[in-house]
Design an enzyme around this catalytic site. Sequence first.
Site, PDB file in Angstrom:
ATOM      1  N   ASP A  30       0.857  -1.184   0.000  1.00  0.00           N
ATOM      2  CA  ASP A  30       0.000   0.000   0.000  1.00  0.00           C
ATOM      3  C   ASP A  30       0.890   1.230   0.000  1.00  0.00           C
ATOM      4  O   ASP A  30       2.029   1.177   0.466  1.00  0.00           O
ATOM      5  CB  ASP A  30      -0.911  -0.003   1.236  1.00  0.00           C
ATOM      6  CG  ASP A  30      -2.160   0.814   0.988  1.00  0.00           C
ATOM      7  OD1 ASP A  30      -3.221   0.214   0.748  1.00  0.00           O
ATOM      8  OD2 ASP A  30      -2.073   2.065   1.020  1.00  0.00           O
ATOM      9  N   LYS A 204     -18.609 -11.089 -13.155  1.00  0.00           N
ATOM     10  CA  LYS A 204     -18.650 -10.221 -11.981  1.00  0.00           C
ATOM     11  C   LYS A 204     -19.757  -9.162 -12.100  1.00  0.00           C
ATOM     12  O   LYS A 204     -20.592  -9.001 -11.202  1.00  0.00           O
ATOM     13  CB  LYS A 204     -17.277  -9.563 -11.806  1.00  0.00           C
ATOM     14  CG  LYS A 204     -17.209  -8.489 -10.772  1.00  0.00           C
ATOM     15  CD  LYS A 204     -17.387  -9.030  -9.369  1.00  0.00           C
ATOM     16  CE  LYS A 204     -17.486  -7.878  -8.391  1.00  0.00           C
ATOM     17  NZ  LYS A 204     -17.428  -8.273  -7.025  1.00  0.00           N
ATOM     18  N   LEU A 250     -34.176 -11.078  -1.445  1.00  0.00           N
ATOM     19  CA  LEU A 250     -35.566 -10.675  -1.672  1.00  0.00           C
ATOM     20  C   LEU A 250     -36.073  -9.910  -0.456  1.00  0.00           C
ATOM     21  O   LEU A 250     -37.256  -9.936  -0.154  1.00  0.00           O
ATOM     22  CB  LEU A 250     -36.439 -11.912  -1.901  1.00  0.00           C
ATOM     23  CG  LEU A 250     -36.370 -12.555  -3.289  1.00  0.00           C
ATOM     24  CD1 LEU A 250     -37.309 -13.734  -3.384  1.00  0.00           C
ATOM     25  CD2 LEU A 250     -36.695 -11.544  -4.391  1.00  0.00           C
ATOM     26  N   GLY A 257     -26.984  -0.251  -0.878  1.00  0.00           N
ATOM     27  CA  GLY A 257     -25.859   0.684  -0.894  1.00  0.00           C
ATOM     28  C   GLY A 257     -24.574  -0.107  -0.990  1.00  0.00           C
ATOM     29  O   GLY A 257     -24.567  -1.219  -1.519  1.00  0.00           O
ATOM     30  N   CYS A 260     -20.227  -1.787  -4.032  1.00  0.00           N
ATOM     31  CA  CYS A 260     -20.291  -2.552  -5.287  1.00  0.00           C
ATOM     32  C   CYS A 260     -21.557  -2.327  -6.109  1.00  0.00           C
ATOM     33  O   CYS A 260     -21.473  -1.916  -7.265  1.00  0.00           O
ATOM     34  CB  CYS A 260     -20.132  -4.036  -4.988  1.00  0.00           C
ATOM     35  SG  CYS A 260     -18.482  -4.416  -4.398  1.00  0.00           S
TER      36      CYS A 260
END
Length: 431
Positions: A30, A204, A250, A257, A260
């Site tokens: 990182d 995806k 369902l 939210g 993704c």
Amino acid sequence: MKIVIAGTGYVGLVTGACLAEKNHNVICIDKDKNKIDKMKNGKSPIYEPGLEELMKKNYKNKKLDYSINYKDAYKDADIIMITVGTPEKIDGSANLDFVYEVAKQIADSVIRSCIVVIKSTVPIGTNDKIEKYINKNVKGNINIEVVSNPEFLSQGTAIKDTLDAPRVIIGTESENAKKKMKELYKDFDLPLVFMSRRSSEMVKYASNDFLALKISYINEIANLCEIVGANIEEVTKGMSYDDRIGSKFLKAGCGYGGSCFPKDTKALHYLATQDGYNLKTIEATISINKKQKIILIEKAKKKFNSFKGLNVAILGLSFKPNTDDLREAPSIENIEILLDEGAKIKVYDPKAMDNLKKLYPKELEYKSSPQEALIDSEICFIFTEWKEIRDIKPSEYKKLMKNAIVYDGRNIYDINEMKENKIEYYSIGRN
Ligand code: UDX
């Protein structure tokens, strides 16, 4: 195998910790030195159940390490995994700047051939482009093969989703890359599904967008249930006996939210439009969700002419339980509207309050329990179904609030029980 992971967000860190757990030597890269130091001390930069334990254990037994020095890590890696973010641009397309930044660093650093695995969610065709880009810029007689290996983990259950995934999608047509990917996953005992890179990239998007569509569909049916006097919970129960439909995803509520679904629906829609195709189902999914996220406020507006000066309690802030993530959380949009109209807001969330404080340091009152937020409130909104919030007894609303009026975006309570406790209760798809 020496595995290097580029990017230590949800996907990178969880993947790194799980690969170390499965006996690989993993280095997570990182660019944020502070983050690296924290992780070396066993602190996860994100809240994810079980992650810190895995990080500490594998750092101690030297299977997992963290570094800012990408050059040193990439140079002789067997596999480099790109797990950086692909955030949404203003036009809805995926921003690939971070992916290209890592690709450039890889080209500058590697001293032998290796496999580059793209786990980040990327538009169809990106793997091809990145492979070309790296091989064009790499020095010496080196061949980099890029493999698409999308990630399907959900926040809150990320470790289990990775160690116990229903399938691992691997996009490559190279025999050498297939062999390396089999070796990478050899101790996982999971079904490996091989296909072309473009199909893998599409799996995806198609999966996430299908789940988002399922949620928007049931939210629309819920809204219709309110109009025609049906109950969405009875309806979904009835539907779920058909195993072609199933019972998952369902749950009607105040919209999806997270990091993704909102981004991936917009990105696929954009991508299709660029190719001259209008993806109508996804267009509808996006617009239904936009409305659904403020449905509680819309309902409350029918009762309150204005929120000015109103004492509001907000319970649950994160986009779903068991995460501190506020990205695209319905709570945020509703807080914005309430603040604009001059409401006085007290909030409670078990994990996400520190993140909200970064957005609203002074505008809101942060409380240390849901009960404290409820005291003297005139209206309560529930946006996330944390267990701690589900555990609040209906009688407590009656006892603590000035007016026991509750708008529940996650259908936590039994309507009859709320009635018996003399609470004015509004939820989704139930009358
Ligand atoms: C999702 C996918 O599930 C995962 O496979 C992918 O890799 C990343 O995106 P995540 O965003 O962590 O994972 O959360 P998820 O549990 O899927 O929930 C997403 C949103 O949908 C939440 O806001 C949740 O409240 C909402 N949701 C989910 C519903 O409103 N109803 C449901 O029935 C299920």
